[in-house]
Design an enzyme around this catalytic site. Structure first.
Site, short mmCIF file in Angstrom:
data_model
loop_
_atom_site.label_atom_id
_atom_site.label_comp_id
_atom_site.label_asym_id
_atom_site.label_seq_id
_atom_site.Cartn_x
_atom_site.Cartn_y
_atom_site.Cartn_z
N ASP A 146 -2.94 6.52 -2.03
CA ASP A 146 -3.98 6.20 -1.06
C ASP A 146 -5.02 7.31 -0.93
OD1 ASP A 146 -2.95 3.74 -0.42
OD2 ASP A 146 -1.86 4.43 1.34
N ARG A 163 -6.61 -11.37 -8.41
CA ARG A 163 -5.66 -10.31 -8.78
C ARG A 163 -4.34 -10.94 -9.22
NH1 ARG A 163 -4.15 -5.23 -4.81
NH2 ARG A 163 -3.02 -3.98 -6.36
N ARG A 173 -10.61 0.78 -7.26
CA ARG A 173 -10.83 1.90 -6.32
C ARG A 173 -11.23 3.16 -7.09
NH1 ARG A 173 -6.35 2.94 -1.99
NH2 ARG A 173 -7.59 1.34 -0.92
N SER A 203 1.58 1.22 6.90
CA SER A 203 2.62 0.79 5.97
C SER A 203 3.92 0.49 6.70
CB SER A 203 2.85 1.86 4.90
OG SER A 203 1.73 2.01 4.07
N ARG A 226 5.90 -3.49 7.57
CA ARG A 226 7.32 -3.74 7.30
C ARG A 226 8.10 -3.98 8.58
NH1 ARG A 226 4.70 -1.17 3.52
NH2 ARG A 226 5.42 -1.17 1.35
#
Length: 434
Positions: free
Chosen positions: A318, A124, A349, A24, A28
């Site tokens: 997660d 999506r 998920r 993550s 970024r």
């Protein structure tokens, strides 16, 4: 498509393993480094499939990026917000984080782009995020059902907005921050619940002006000149979580995980484990680092059920499959409350998690706002399992396989490469046959 055959014996964890750099943060860091002026140097970068796509995308947008795969270093020469025009579609495969954050990046560019995705992202919808960025002044046009492909033309005259979060979603928040950095007026996000904060931390580190209060995040206008920086990415907590769960559940285990990221918005599983009775030692905590880290020492322990509140849920998004596995082996019942926002984001998920664990004899109830798992369930292999091309589910199933001496097959194991290509090899280094 690759299948993985698990072993017909139980294991325990012994030794030390260093997990790869946080994915993550890396996503970024690439984006801020590419947008900034000057040079950014990133250490402990993991070249997983998702991150390779992000690197490729920002190279196409004009950043010069050099990666030393052997020593996990990356050097980025940024474009100082002068993104390169493209005469062909920008392909982002199925990297959901890249899609959301890229929409915010492109909002402030006057170039015209077409963004294409893989099968998953092409199904999506993005209408909620798109409507917010359109309100700021950018143009987005989907060819089908508000999903990818998407045609985007940004504006150099964006206006900040005030957004009252109706769902707790870190990606929407991050996209609005990336757009708001280049807006003419302040952007305010009135928070429903806190979510992971890597974007705010890195934005300020690269030179933006983002203030974070308990109720509101403000992106201040007039601070749009980002400057390249040096940073070391700590170990990915979501990767470490696999070993944490495995060592807690497998008798006679003890494992050390050095330099794991300890950002308070990411260690939800650690806090849940403590609620379930675990005592986890943290040594060598960092000081004066951009993102905190430390060494985790985990010993096997018997867990008990707990209730996880809605305020905790954004910090375990997660790790819910792993927590479900942990709960199934604990004493008593575990309830995860207030998952409505998560269900909207990752309902596939959650449904696949329930389906595949049922094949191992682990039953749970998954509703739109609550998950209920009874404890002390025996792993009883009924069928082979499938990752559904979900890296979190694939790795969780690997941990489940360690707890049984009944072998089974994990289909589509290559999904692991999305976030942790060396997982199986690293796992085998610390497994000892009981």
């Amino acid at each position: 498509m690759f299948d993985f055959n698990t072993q017909p014996r139980k294991f325990k964890f012994q030794g030390e393993v260093t997990v790869p750099g946080d994915k993550s943060i890396a996503h970024r860091a690439i984006m801020f480094g590419a947008l900034a002026g000057g040079v950014t140097q990133i250490s402990n970068f993991m070249y997983a499939d998702d991150l390779a796509v992000t690197v490729r995308a920002f190279k196409e947008l004009g950043a010069k990026i050099h990666t030393e795969i052997s020593n996990k270093d990356m050097i980025i020469k940024g474009v100082d917000h002068q993104l390169k025009p493209m005469d062909h579609p920008l392909q982002i495969d199925n990297v959901g984080t890249l899609r959301s954050l890229l929409f915010g990046v492109l909002a402030s560019s006057t170039n015209h782009y077409e963004v294409q995705g893989g099968k998953y992202l092409s199904q999506r919808p993005t209408d909620h995020l798109v409507s917010l960025l359109q309100e700021m002044g950018a143009s987005y046009q989907a060819t089908t059902e508000n999903a990818l492909p998407m045609e985007i033309t940004g504006s150099n005259d964006l206006e900040g907005i005030t957004y009252h979060q109706d769902i707790s979603n870190a990606q929407i928040k991050s996209s609005l921050i990336l757009a708001g950095i280049y807006a003419n007026s302040d952007t305010k996000l009135i928070r429903k619940l806190p979510t992971r904060n890597h974007t705010e931390v890195l934005a300020n580190y690269f030179g933006a002006d983002v203030t974070v209060d308990p109720e509101v995040i403000t992106v201040h206008a007039g601070h749009s000149h980002l400057q390249g920086q040096n940073l070391t990415i700590p170990g990915d907590f979501s990767s470490a979580a696999m070993y944490i769960a495995g060592a807690l559940l497998s008798e006679d285990s003890q494992i050390t995980l050095p330099r794991v990221g300890l950002n308070a918005t990411r260690i939800g599983l650690l806090n849940v484990a403590k609620q379930m009775g675990a005592n986890i030692c943290i040594d060598n905590r960092s000081t004066n680092s951009i993102e905190p880290f430390g060494d985790l020492v985990i010993k096997s322990q018997k867990l008990h059920g707990t209730t996880i509140s809605d305020k905790q849920v954004p910090f375990i998004i997660d790790e819910i499959p792993l927590i479900a596995l942990m709960a199934s082996q604990a004493d008593g019942q575990t309830v995860i409350d207030g998952i409505h926002d998560v269900y909207l984001q990752i309902n596939d998920r959650l449904i696949n998690m329930r389906t595949e664990l049922a094949k191992l004899g682990i039953i749970m109830q998954v509703h739109e706002d609550q998950i209920i798992i009874e404890g002390n369930q025996q792993i009883n292999v009924k069928d082979d399992v499938d990752s559904h091309n979900d890296h979190r589910i694939a790795m969780m199933l690997c941990i489940a396989s360690i707890l049984t001496d009944s072998p089974f097959k994990i289909k589509n194991i290559e999904a692991i490469d999305v976030s942790y290509p060396g997982f199986i090899a690293d796992l085998n280094k610390v497994l000892v046959t009981k």
